[in-house]
Scaffold this motif. Structure first.
Motif, mmCIF file in Angstrom:
data_model
loop_
_atom_site.group_PDB
_atom_site.id
_atom_site.type_symbol
_atom_site.label_atom_id
_atom_site.label_comp_id
_atom_site.label_asym_id
_atom_site.label_seq_id
_atom_site.Cartn_x
_atom_site.Cartn_y
_atom_site.Cartn_z
ATOM 1 N N GLY A 172 32.328 1.906 -7.517
ATOM 2 C CA GLY A 172 32.097 3.179 -8.352
ATOM 3 C C GLY A 172 30.156 2.697 -9.099
ATOM 4 O O GLY A 172 29.668 3.336 -9.898
ATOM 5 N N TYR A 173 29.283 1.881 -7.939
ATOM 6 C CA TYR A 173 28.252 2.283 -8.367
ATOM 7 C C TYR A 173 27.347 3.172 -8.198
ATOM 8 O O TYR A 173 28.223 4.163 -6.959
ATOM 9 C CB TYR A 173 27.363 0.934 -7.763
ATOM 10 C CG TYR A 173 25.176 1.378 -7.520
ATOM 11 C CD1 TYR A 173 25.261 0.527 -8.839
ATOM 12 C CD2 TYR A 173 24.833 2.001 -7.629
ATOM 13 C CE1 TYR A 173 23.873 0.467 -9.356
ATOM 14 C CE2 TYR A 173 23.355 2.027 -7.885
ATOM 15 C CZ TYR A 173 23.054 1.516 -8.077
ATOM 16 O OH TYR A 173 21.651 1.097 -8.962
ATOM 17 N N PRO A 174 26.580 4.216 -9.003
ATOM 18 C CA PRO A 174 26.068 4.960 -9.414
ATOM 19 C C PRO A 174 25.541 6.266 -8.373
ATOM 20 O O PRO A 174 24.480 5.215 -7.101
ATOM 21 C CB PRO A 174 24.570 5.044 -10.292
ATOM 22 C CG PRO A 174 25.922 4.257 -10.763
ATOM 23 C CD PRO A 174 25.655 3.268 -10.196
ATOM 24 N N GLY A 175 25.972 6.772 -7.163
ATOM 25 C CA GLY A 175 25.851 7.689 -5.552
ATOM 26 C C GLY A 175 27.464 7.213 -5.005
ATOM 27 O O GLY A 175 27.144 8.049 -3.906
ATOM 28 N N GLU A 176 27.392 6.370 -5.300
ATOM 29 C CA GLU A 176 29.085 6.388 -4.203
ATOM 30 C C GLU A 176 29.742 6.589 -4.768
ATOM 31 O O GLU A 176 30.265 7.078 -6.030
ATOM 32 C CB GLU A 176 29.673 4.234 -4.677
ATOM 33 C CG GLU A 176 30.508 3.943 -3.643
ATOM 34 C CD GLU A 176 30.586 3.049 -4.019
ATOM 35 O OE1 GLU A 176 30.579 1.997 -3.034
ATOM 36 O OE2 GLU A 176 31.340 2.176 -5.585
ATOM 37 N N ALA A 184 18.631 12.260 -10.870
ATOM 38 C CA ALA A 184 19.356 12.733 -9.293
ATOM 39 C C ALA A 184 20.792 12.260 -9.096
ATOM 40 O O ALA A 184 21.419 12.645 -8.388
ATOM 41 C CB ALA A 184 18.454 11.343 -8.377
ATOM 42 N N LEU A 185 21.055 10.724 -9.861
ATOM 43 C CA LEU A 185 22.904 10.990 -9.741
ATOM 44 C C LEU A 185 23.503 11.075 -10.405
ATOM 45 O O LEU A 185 24.876 11.233 -10.059
ATOM 46 C CB LEU A 185 22.797 9.117 -9.627
ATOM 47 C CG LEU A 185 22.126 8.907 -8.384
ATOM 48 C CD1 LEU A 185 21.551 7.333 -7.605
ATOM 49 C CD2 LEU A 185 22.759 9.166 -7.181
ATOM 50 N N ARG A 186 22.954 12.143 -11.718
ATOM 51 C CA ARG A 186 24.236 12.635 -12.944
ATOM 52 C C ARG A 186 24.937 11.646 -12.935
ATOM 53 O O ARG A 186 26.022 11.628 -13.779
ATOM 54 C CB ARG A 186 25.298 14.074 -11.741
ATOM 55 C CG ARG A 186 24.492 15.119 -11.353
ATOM 56 C CD ARG A 186 25.529 16.151 -10.478
ATOM 57 N NE ARG A 186 24.678 16.817 -9.569
ATOM 58 C CZ ARG A 186 25.838 17.189 -9.136
ATOM 59 N NH1 ARG A 186 26.527 17.452 -9.087
ATOM 60 N NH2 ARG A 186 25.290 17.763 -7.135
#
Length: 541
Positions: free
Chosen positions: A376-380, A420-422
């Protein structure tokens, strides 16, 4: 002085073992409840044991040693060198829902010191500061450590009970501050200090900043005999992973020489009786020049050790063999992900290829190891995570950890990617359970985490989750090899997790028998009770 120092609240993966036989407090009760009315109604994991050298040992033996807390004994030594008497109170007392279990020390204290090295949120820090202010009214409250190093501006603005913050190295700053409080003087003359000043717009000022020469300053040493001693060989970090705030807390990367490390470890062995060092640095195996010198010096020191490494350092079988020859027992490596996309979002500067090469070398070599991953890292996205899931289920072998991404550390550089990654936190009071980003939300990440752990337990014979073992001696059977112990742990995990894996206990009975058969191949049997077991420790290291 009164020093409040120790570990912070436990967060990640704490609920995965709930209602199973491996749950820390209630495992035996969970087993009895699940198996009631079956032929295994009296079953308990604590009845598993084996015979060795004429004695019967429990398989799950509580750890026979404690490990001193590095920050605590380091600050204690700083204060002792400066001539100050100190009482210490463990911060773990502050996080219990029912309140502190151990009474707070009392005395005519001149100041209260709080280590924030293992505190990650303002909520937890505010709780600790308010407890100190209520317990020790009228004396200065001084903070130091990782969290306050990074958040000093907002902390001084929002928590008026804080009087001073020592940022950066405290070895010289803290004695100078206490000397100033006792004898008078200007805070401006104390290095690395944040102090209140009514004429400043922000309400505080910063004194000049100074970096300590780690190689010339004595390394801290706990008092008394300790089998295992934690160690710090560097401050800061040469890398800039976006989920880690180490570089920001100490922007100048500094490290002790190989000669100093070898001398320190010899001293711990001679004066503390230590036989094992746990290096706590974010990565002990850099820079390469120091590593080469350590490979030359440490074989003669003759003390076991473990450390963290990066995957892209481990490039050859010869290097693995050389590290093992220094008496290294265990390396922990943060693979984090097997997705190139996710690794780029992390700014990890490591590729999937690096991770695969490191794993295959470790798997074939003589070192113990544990590789860590997160979901669950941001962007994943779930599709990105599938690459990690497949690797763990189909190829990985050995100990591993899989955590749900934690957003509770407000100092992480990932916040640069908020737009960028909300990245959003929907409940500031519960950030770990309320985040979302462009790839998934926390509920999806937790579901992926748990379903992956379930899958790996079922289908991968040689991969074992490193989660429940912390309370027990490692290895469980030190007379056997690494892979035999992995097989034993796997069988214990499969039995212990049957309440999660089987809704009906009757369906679990054949599976439990099957796993007991596996254990019997390695000499483990189910004893009638625990009375036959010796209390004699069975050493590893």
């Amino acid at each position: 002085m009164v020093l409040v120092s120790g570990l912070g609240p436990t967060l990640k993966n704490s609920d995965y073992l709930a209602n199973t036989m491996l749950e820390r407090q209630d495992g035996a009760a969970n087993a009895a409840k699940f198996l009631a009315g079956t032929e295994f109604g009296e079953f308990n994991l604590n009845r598993l044991g084996f015979r060795h050298n004429g004695a019967d040992y429990p398989l799950l033996r509580p750890r026979y040693y404690n490990v001193p807390h590095l920050t605590t004994f380091a600050v204690q030594e700083i204060l002792e060198r400066a001539g100050h008497n100190t009482d210490t109170y463990d911060t773990t007392n502050l996080w219990a829902e029912s309140g502190p279990a151990t009474p707070a020390p009392q005395g005519d204290y001149r100041a209260a010191l709080l280590s924030t090295s293992f505190i990650w949120t303002e909520r937890d820090l505010r709780q600790a500061v308010h407890w100190i202010a209520g317990t020790y009214p009228g004396i200065p409250i001084i903070l130091g450590g990782q969290y306050s190093n990074l958040k000093y501006t907002s902390l001084m603005r929002q928590i008026p009970e804080i009087d001073y913050i020592v940022r950066g190295d405290g070895e010289e700053a803290l004695p100078a501050l206490l000397d100033m409080l006792e004898k008078g003087g200007s805070p401006e003359e104390v290095p690395n200090l944040v102090y209140r000043h009514p004429r400043e717009l922000l309400g505080h000022r910063l004194s000049p900043f100074h970096y300590l020469d780690l190689d010339s300053y004595p390394s801290p040493q706990p008092k008394g005999d300790w089998r295992v001693i934690p160690y710090e060989s560097m401050r800061g970090c040469p890398f800039s992973c976006k989920f880690c705030s180490f570089p920001a807390a100490s922007p100048k990367w500094r490290y002790k020489s190989a000669a100093k490390i070898a001398a320190d470890w010899r001293r711990y062995a001679d004066e503390n009786g230590a036989s094992y060092i746990s290096a706590m640095d974010s990565t002990f195996t850099v820079p390469p020049t120091r590593l080469r010198e350590l490979l030359r010096l440490l074989p003669d020191v003759g003390i076991g050790w473990e450390a963290y490494s990066r995957a892209n350092v481990l490039k050859t079988a010869e290097l693995i063999d050389a590290i093992a020859a220094t008496h290294c027992q265990f390396l922990s490596i943060g693979f984090e992900s097997m997705s190139e996309s996710t690794l780029r979002h992390m700014n990890k500067k490591v590729t999937r290829k690096d991770n695969l090469r490191a794993f295959r070398l470790l798997n074939e070599g003589g070192l113990g190891y544990r590789c860590s991953f997160m979901a669950g890292y941001p962007g994943e996205s779930p599709e990105d995570f599938q690459e990690t899931r497949d690797f763990l289920a189909e190829e990985y072998a050995g100990h591993f950890m899989l955590s749900v991404f934690s957003i509770s550390d407000e100092t992480m550089p990932l916040w640069e990617d908020k737009e960028a990654l909300r990245i959003e936190v929907h409940d500031p009071d519960d950030p770990d359970y309320s985040w979302s980003h462009i790839g998934m939300d926390v509920a999806t990440a937790r579901s992926l985490n748990h379903s992956t752990l379930d899958l790996v337990r079922r289908v991968n014979e040689r991969a074992v989750l490193r989660l429940w073992q912390a309370d027990y001696q490692h290895l469980l059977m030190p007379q056997l090899g690494r892979w035999e112990n992995i097989a034993v742990e796997k069988a214990v995990e499969r039995i212990g997790m049957t309440p999660r894996d089987y809704p009906d206990a009757a369906e679990a009975i054949p599976y439990i028998r099957q796993q007991l058969d596996v254990l019997s191949r390695y000499g483990v049997t189910l004893y009638p009770d625990t009375d036959a077991f010796t209390a004699r420790p069975l050493f590893h290291f």
